[in-house]
Design a protein around this motif. Structure first.
Motif, PDB file in Angstrom:
ATOM      1  N   THR A  52      98.327  -9.026  -5.592  1.00 25.05           N
ATOM      2  CA  THR A  52      99.142  -7.034  -6.711  1.00 25.05           C
ATOM      3  C   THR A  52     100.630  -7.748  -7.158  1.00 25.05           C
ATOM      4  OG1 THR A  52      97.982  -5.562  -6.020  1.00 25.05           O
ATOM      5  CG2 THR A  52     100.351  -5.136  -7.599  1.00 25.05           C
ATOM      6  N   GLN A  55     100.381 -11.909  -8.400  1.00 24.22           N
ATOM      7  CA  GLN A  55     100.206 -11.783 -10.050  1.00 24.22           C
ATOM      8  C   GLN A  55     101.219 -11.311 -10.710  1.00 24.22           C
ATOM      9  OE1 GLN A  55      96.688  -8.638  -9.371  1.00 24.22           O
ATOM     10  NE2 GLN A  55      94.932 -10.738  -9.645  1.00 24.22           N
ATOM     11  N   GLN A 229      98.358  -2.109 -11.541  1.00 26.15           N
ATOM     12  CA  GLN A 229      97.862  -1.937 -10.574  1.00 26.15           C
ATOM     13  C   GLN A 229      98.959  -1.148 -10.285  1.00 26.15           C
ATOM     14  OE1 GLN A 229      96.460  -5.447  -9.360  1.00 26.15           O
ATOM     15  NE2 GLN A 229      95.897  -5.805 -11.177  1.00 26.15           N
ATOM     16  N   SER A 248      89.885  -1.197  -3.770  1.00 27.68           N
ATOM     17  CA  SER A 248      89.957  -2.380  -3.976  1.00 27.68           C
ATOM     18  C   SER A 248      88.485  -2.397  -4.193  1.00 27.68           C
ATOM     19  CB  SER A 248      91.269  -3.684  -2.990  1.00 27.68           C
ATOM     20  OG  SER A 248      90.089  -4.505  -3.304  1.00 27.68           O
TER      21      SER A 248
END
Length: 493
Positions: A52, A55, A229, A248
């Motif tokens: 997370t 990104q 996210q 997830s």
């Protein structure tokens, strides 16, 4: 000048993009459950939380500069080279900052044990941003077939590497190897097919000239990233890595239909809508048609996963994940509710409605964070997912209002037409769920329950689409007929 955008070019490139996503769908459909059976929820959660941060920083590092390249009228190589070096410098600084601050970021996310993963994954940022310029050149040339091939190769190779290493006991490093293998192969492939070779040319004025558009895009992208996210971060902080891992794994599987259809379509529609920026009637028709088609394709997949979540979780992920079947079902339901919004982001980006895109993204991000945090604060992952469904239902109405207002389409008419396939899919899923709850015990084998449920749901949905979407089906038939006719004429010449 960018190539002429027409129905043939759009459908051809959408076809290639969907093919690339579909080809990796089968492999991911197998590899995600295999990895889930071998790895623990904590291992899934640790990688997901660390990814997370990576990104997020990679998205900020790009700053929307490469998106600005797509909509430029001319392919000015001095600007292209300048953007490449700006991206490279920013990505290296981001990677260095993450490496040094890994302990801080891990603690901030409520997962201090993932700090060592953050240090390793910081090297992913230059790999991910390094190919953005090459991809933008392919996108502005509407040459998605070459990108599709390398997407298939990189995703497939990464998945195979992960499964092999997991089988040999590499644990969390199997997931890490998947990320690096896919990123490296895709980076090399993009430069090979785009024929782009960076030169030592940098013009700060050219980069700053793209700044206004890129900063607007970055703001909306940051908000969208938070929307997608933030549940992972909130769940990790409130409920721990085990629940983050369950989220997830379920999210990976529930996102596969979106990866097959939506990610492929969005990549093509952005430059396509950009080419229609000054043709209101044409872009309005394209907006409604593309929205209906993607909803018809995506909605039954998402609501179907919700209807079959309980037997699917046991069959695909194994008994250790059986407790998380409501999470899978609610995640699929939350994504299914938003299927009519699937084309809204590329539309607003492509036609220059940056303000509507920005504020819609900001409001959605805030609402998602508040809703999921409220649900997680009660101590239940399921409650957090229920609130995610609620906020997505509100988002559907609000997002539709913003887009149809920007397009000049009557709101209620646009909402009804775009949501009709989604409502048909919901009816189908409710019927399948009722049948399984009532008579599912007569089918003791869970694999057969999934197959029977999918078959019954498919028949019900096809019947509803024929009854409710005859105009859309006629448009699709006419499009295919004209395309075949044009292809025949081209062949004869």
């Amino acid at each position: 000048m960018p190539p002429t955008v027409n129905v043939k070019s759009v459908t051809s490139n959408v076809g290639w993009s969907v093919l690339s996503k579909t080809s990796t769908f089968g492999l991911k459909f197998v590899t995600v459950p295999i990895l889930a059976r071998i790895l623990t929820p904590e291992e899934f959660g640790a990688v997901a939380v660390a990814l997370t941060v990576v990104q997020f920083l990679a998205m900020i590092g790009g700053a929307g500069l490469t998106s600005a390249l797509v909509i430029q009228r001319e392919e000015d190589m001095e600007t292209v080279h300048s953007v490449f070096w700006a991206n490279l410098a920013i990505s290296c600084l981001m990677a260095l900052g993450l490496f040094i601050g890994a302990d801080f970021f891990a603690a901030l996310l409520g997962a201090p044990e993932a700090a060592y993963l953050l240090k390793v994954m910081s090297f992913l940022i230059p790999l991910q941003l390094g190919g953005d310029v090459a991809y933008s050149l392919l996108a502005r040339r509407m040459n998605f077939s070459k990108d599709a091939v390398w997407s298939m190769i990189s995703e497939s190779l990464g998945a195979v590497v992960a499964v092999v290493l997991a089988i040999f006991g590499w644990g969390v490093w199997a997931l890490m190897a998947q990320l690096f293998a896919s990123a490296l192969v895709r980076l090399c492939g993009l430069y090979a097919v785009s024929h782009y070779l960076p030169r030592f040319v940098f013009n700060p004025g050219r980069v700053l000239g793209l700044g206004r558009f890129s900063l607007g895009m970055m703001g909306s992208e940051v908000a969208n990233f938070i929307t997608f996210q933030s549940p992972m971060v909130i769940i990790s902080r409130y409920l721990g890595l085990a629940d983050a891992g369950a989220y997830s794994a379920a999210n990976r599987f529930a996102s596969i239909p979106n990866q097959v259809v939506l990610s492929a379509v969005m990549g093509v529609l952005f430059p396509a809508f950009s080419g229609m920026m000054h043709d209101k009637e044409r872009r309005s028709q394209a907006l409604m048609f593309s929205t209906q088609v993607t909803t018809v394709l995506l909605a039954p997949m998402m609501f179907g996963i919700w209807a079959l979540a309980e037997p699917a979780m046991r069959v695909l992920f194994g008994q250790q994940w059986a407790y998380a079947w409501p999470v899978l079902g609610l995640l699929a339901l939350s994504k299914g509710i938003l299927t009519p919004c699937s084309t809204f982001i590329p539309y607003l980006k492509g036609v220059g409605h940056g303000r509507a895109l920005f504020w819609s993204a900001i409001i959605r991000a805030i609402a998602t964070c508040v809703a999921v945090a409220y649900g997680a604060a009660s101590g239940s992952l399921i409650n957090a997912m229920i609130w995610l469904c609620i906020v997505n239902a509100v988002t559907l109405v609000g997002y539709s209002w913003a887009v149809f207002r920007a397009d000049g389409t009557p709101f209620l008419k646009g909402l009804y037409i775009s949501s009709r396939p989604m409502l048909a899919a919901l009816v189908m899923a409710l019927v399948v769920r009722f049948l399984l709850d009532t008579w599912g015990g007569m089918i003791p084998n869970e694999v057969l329950q999934i197959l029977v449920g999918a078959a019954v749901g498919g028949m019900i949905y096809c019947l509803l689409v024929i009854l409710l979407e005859r105009d859309l089906l006629r448009k699709i038939y006419t499009l295919i007929k004209n395309r075949r006719k044009n292809s025949a004429v081209d062949s004869s010449e």
